[in-house]
Design a protein around this motif. Sequence first.
Motif, short mmCIF file in Angstrom:
data_model
loop_
_atom_site.label_atom_id
_atom_site.label_comp_id
_atom_site.label_asym_id
_atom_site.label_seq_id
_atom_site.Cartn_x
_atom_site.Cartn_y
_atom_site.Cartn_z
N MET A 1 0.66 -1.33 0.06
CA MET A 1 0.20 -0.13 -0.05
C MET A 1 0.73 1.30 -0.06
O MET A 1 0.20 2.20 -0.57
CB MET A 1 -0.69 0.18 1.18
CG MET A 1 -1.81 -1.21 1.16
SD MET A 1 -2.92 -1.23 -0.15
CE MET A 1 -3.99 -2.57 0.39
N ASN A 2 1.95 1.08 0.41
CA ASN A 2 2.77 2.36 0.69
C ASN A 2 4.50 2.04 0.30
O ASN A 2 5.15 2.33 1.17
CB ASN A 2 2.56 2.82 1.91
CG ASN A 2 3.07 4.47 2.02
OD1 ASN A 2 3.68 5.17 1.19
ND2 ASN A 2 2.41 5.25 3.01
N VAL A 3 4.45 1.80 -1.23
CA VAL A 3 5.81 1.31 -1.19
C VAL A 3 6.98 2.50 -1.18
O VAL A 3 8.06 2.22 -0.90
CB VAL A 3 5.91 1.09 -2.83
CG1 VAL A 3 7.36 0.58 -3.37
CG2 VAL A 3 5.00 -0.19 -3.00
N ASN B 1 12.00 4.65 4.43
CA ASN B 1 12.04 4.31 5.92
C ASN B 1 13.27 3.17 5.96
O ASN B 1 13.67 3.04 6.83
CB ASN B 1 10.78 3.85 6.36
CG ASN B 1 9.89 5.11 6.96
OD1 ASN B 1 10.05 5.95 6.50
ND2 ASN B 1 8.83 4.62 7.33
N LEU B 2 12.88 2.39 4.94
CA LEU B 2 13.88 0.98 5.16
C LEU B 2 15.44 1.19 4.15
O LEU B 2 16.42 1.19 4.86
CB LEU B 2 13.14 -0.20 4.96
CG LEU B 2 14.00 -1.34 5.10
CD1 LEU B 2 14.43 -1.74 6.45
CD2 LEU B 2 13.24 -2.50 4.62
N PHE B 3 15.10 1.27 3.05
CA PHE B 3 16.36 1.54 2.17
C PHE B 3 16.60 2.95 1.95
O PHE B 3 16.54 3.57 0.84
CB PHE B 3 15.85 0.81 0.88
CG PHE B 3 15.60 -0.62 1.03
CD1 PHE B 3 16.53 -1.47 1.21
CD2 PHE B 3 14.23 -1.14 1.00
CE1 PHE B 3 16.24 -3.03 1.06
CE2 PHE B 3 13.94 -2.23 1.28
CZ PHE B 3 15.02 -3.18 1.26
N ASP B 4 17.01 3.74 3.04
CA ASP B 4 17.21 5.13 3.16
C ASP B 4 18.48 5.56 2.47
O ASP B 4 18.78 7.00 2.27
CB ASP B 4 17.18 5.86 4.61
CG ASP B 4 17.74 4.85 5.51
OD1 ASP B 4 18.66 3.95 5.12
OD2 ASP B 4 17.78 5.18 6.83
N THR B 5 19.25 4.72 2.05
CA THR B 5 20.82 5.39 1.54
C THR B 5 20.62 4.81 0.06
O THR B 5 21.76 5.01 -0.74
CB THR B 5 22.04 4.78 2.20
OG1 THR B 5 21.85 3.50 2.09
CG2 THR B 5 21.95 5.25 3.56
N ALA C 1 13.74 3.66 -4.92
CA ALA C 1 14.76 2.46 -4.93
C ALA C 1 13.78 1.16 -4.92
O ALA C 1 14.44 0.29 -5.57
CB ALA C 1 15.71 2.64 -3.68
N VAL C 2 12.70 1.41 -4.42
CA VAL C 2 11.70 0.28 -4.27
C VAL C 2 10.70 0.27 -5.22
O VAL C 2 10.02 1.18 -4.90
CB VAL C 2 11.49 -0.15 -2.89
CG1 VAL C 2 10.22 -1.33 -3.02
CG2 VAL C 2 12.48 -0.32 -1.81
N THR C 3 10.69 -0.50 -6.26
CA THR C 3 9.65 -0.47 -7.32
C THR C 3 8.28 -1.13 -6.62
O THR C 3 8.42 -1.88 -5.79
CB THR C 3 10.04 -1.07 -8.70
OG1 THR C 3 10.03 -2.42 -8.23
CG2 THR C 3 11.43 -0.40 -9.13
N THR D 1 9.09 -4.89 -6.58
CA THR D 1 9.72 -5.26 -5.59
C THR D 1 9.09 -5.00 -4.14
O THR D 1 9.27 -5.79 -3.26
CB THR D 1 11.07 -4.38 -5.79
OG1 THR D 1 11.59 -4.20 -6.80
CG2 THR D 1 12.02 -4.57 -4.67
N GLY D 2 8.38 -3.94 -4.11
CA GLY D 2 7.63 -3.81 -2.72
C GLY D 2 6.60 -5.18 -2.52
O GLY D 2 6.60 -5.41 -1.59
#
Length: 150
Positions: free
Chosen positions: A27-29, A35-39, A46-48, A51-52
């Motif tokens: 719902m919120n990719v 929040n997670l892949f922040d760098t 970064a998250v398509t 992928t989400g």
Amino acid sequence: MPSVVALRRWLVVVALLRLLSVYLGYMNVKRLSTNLFDTAADVGTAVTPLTGRTFAMWTATSSMLCLVCAKNPQNKAIYGATLMSFVLALLFFIGELFVFKTLTWKSALQPMTVAVISTLWLGAGYNYYTAYSTAEPSEEISSELLRKDN
């Protein structure tokens, strides 16, 4: 056995926490990405969506595995699969943190802490929790079939 109750509660809490990642993956990719892949190179993208959803399905599967293991911790196959799911999660986050550098310590701390605690607890307690294991599933099924035939 009080420690079995504690393990069951821990696994249920972990399963419920994982469901938050399932929600984010579907719902919120964008929030999962920031929040997670922040760098990651393109923070926020970064998250398509694909992928989400893949991350969400893996997380939902491991969440269900935790719930099944919480219900039946003496089953060696389920217990071992749950333990391996935490090992894989830990390896995933270590790889993302140190190899691919898509995480910071801040974003990796919570999932890695859960994975480390769970891996150590399940690994150390394998013989204890599975000591009261019943017959292998194939034996249970065949013995049930024999009883029905008689």
